[in-house]
Design a protein around this motif. Structure first.
Motif, PDB file in Angstrom:
ATOM      1  N   GLU A  40     -19.125  -0.668 -34.463  1.00 32.77           N
ATOM      2  CA  GLU A  40     -18.972  -1.285 -35.776  1.00 32.77           C
ATOM      3  C   GLU A  40     -19.081  -2.803 -35.633  1.00 32.77           C
ATOM      4  N   ILE A  41     -19.216  -3.480 -36.752  1.00 35.19           N
ATOM      5  CA  ILE A  41     -19.333  -4.943 -36.765  1.00 35.19           C
ATOM      6  C   ILE A  41     -18.017  -5.563 -36.323  1.00 35.19           C
ATOM      7  N   ASP A  42     -18.082  -6.496 -35.381  1.00 34.26           N
ATOM      8  CA  ASP A  42     -16.894  -7.104 -34.787  1.00 34.26           C
ATOM      9  C   ASP A  42     -15.913  -7.647 -35.823  1.00 34.26           C
ATOM     10  N   VAL A  43     -16.417  -8.397 -36.785  1.00 39.94           N
ATOM     11  CA  VAL A  43     -15.531  -8.998 -37.789  1.00 39.94           C
ATOM     12  C   VAL A  43     -14.800  -7.919 -38.576  1.00 39.94           C
ATOM     13  N   SER A  44     -15.478  -6.835 -38.892  1.00 37.99           N
ATOM     14  CA  SER A  44     -14.839  -5.738 -39.616  1.00 37.99           C
ATOM     15  C   SER A  44     -13.739  -5.100 -38.781  1.00 37.99           C
ATOM     16  N   VAL A  45     -14.031  -4.825 -37.521  1.00 37.87           N
ATOM     17  CA  VAL A  45     -13.040  -4.211 -36.631  1.00 37.87           C
ATOM     18  C   VAL A  45     -11.827  -5.123 -36.495  1.00 37.87           C
ATOM     19  N   PHE A  46     -12.059  -6.404 -36.328  1.00 38.26           N
ATOM     20  CA  PHE A  46     -10.961  -7.359 -36.226  1.00 38.26           C
ATOM     21  C   PHE A  46     -10.105  -7.320 -37.488  1.00 38.26           C
ATOM     22  N   ASP A  47     -10.744  -7.316 -38.644  1.00 40.94           N
ATOM     23  CA  ASP A  47     -10.014  -7.274 -39.906  1.00 40.94           C
ATOM     24  C   ASP A  47      -9.216  -5.981 -40.055  1.00 40.94           C
ATOM     25  N   TRP A  48      -9.764  -4.871 -39.586  1.00 41.69           N
ATOM     26  CA  TRP A  48      -9.039  -3.596 -39.670  1.00 41.69           C
ATOM     27  C   TRP A  48      -7.810  -3.622 -38.766  1.00 41.69           C
ATOM     28  N   ILE A  49      -7.981  -4.108 -37.552  1.00 42.82           N
ATOM     29  CA  ILE A  49      -6.876  -4.116 -36.594  1.00 42.82           C
ATOM     30  C   ILE A  49      -5.771  -5.067 -37.050  1.00 42.82           C
ATOM     31  N   THR A  50      -6.144  -6.205 -37.580  1.00 43.49           N
ATOM     32  CA  THR A  50      -5.146  -7.191 -37.986  1.00 43.49           C
ATOM     33  C   THR A  50      -4.589  -6.916 -39.377  1.00 43.49           C
TER      34      THR A  50
END
Length: 77
Positions: A40-50
């Protein structure tokens, strides 16, 4: 599996810690979900995790576990 050296250092830290601590305990299905998440797109994954964005349902349990393992030492402000 490309859990380190992604595009964001922050994801390297979050996902890398999770993989180091939990990889050997993941079921085949969980490994498949992790592999898919890593594409998945890095920024999206980061937003999901945070918690900055809603996580797609198929990743919900995995992201919750990544959050729990990777951020358990985080201290508020």
């Amino acid at each position: 599996m490309r859990s380190k050296r992604r595009g964001m250092r922050e994801l390297d830290l979050l996902i890398g810690r999770f993989v180091e601590e939990r990889l050997e305990y993941l079921s085949d299905a969980e490994l498949e979900h992790l592999d898919a998440l890593l594409f998945e797109i890095d920024v999206s994954v980061f937003d999901w995790i945070t918690g900055m964005a809603d996580c797609p349902e198929q990743y919900g349990a995995l992201v919750a576990e990544i959050r729990r393992v990777s951020m358990m030492d985080a201290k508020p402000g």
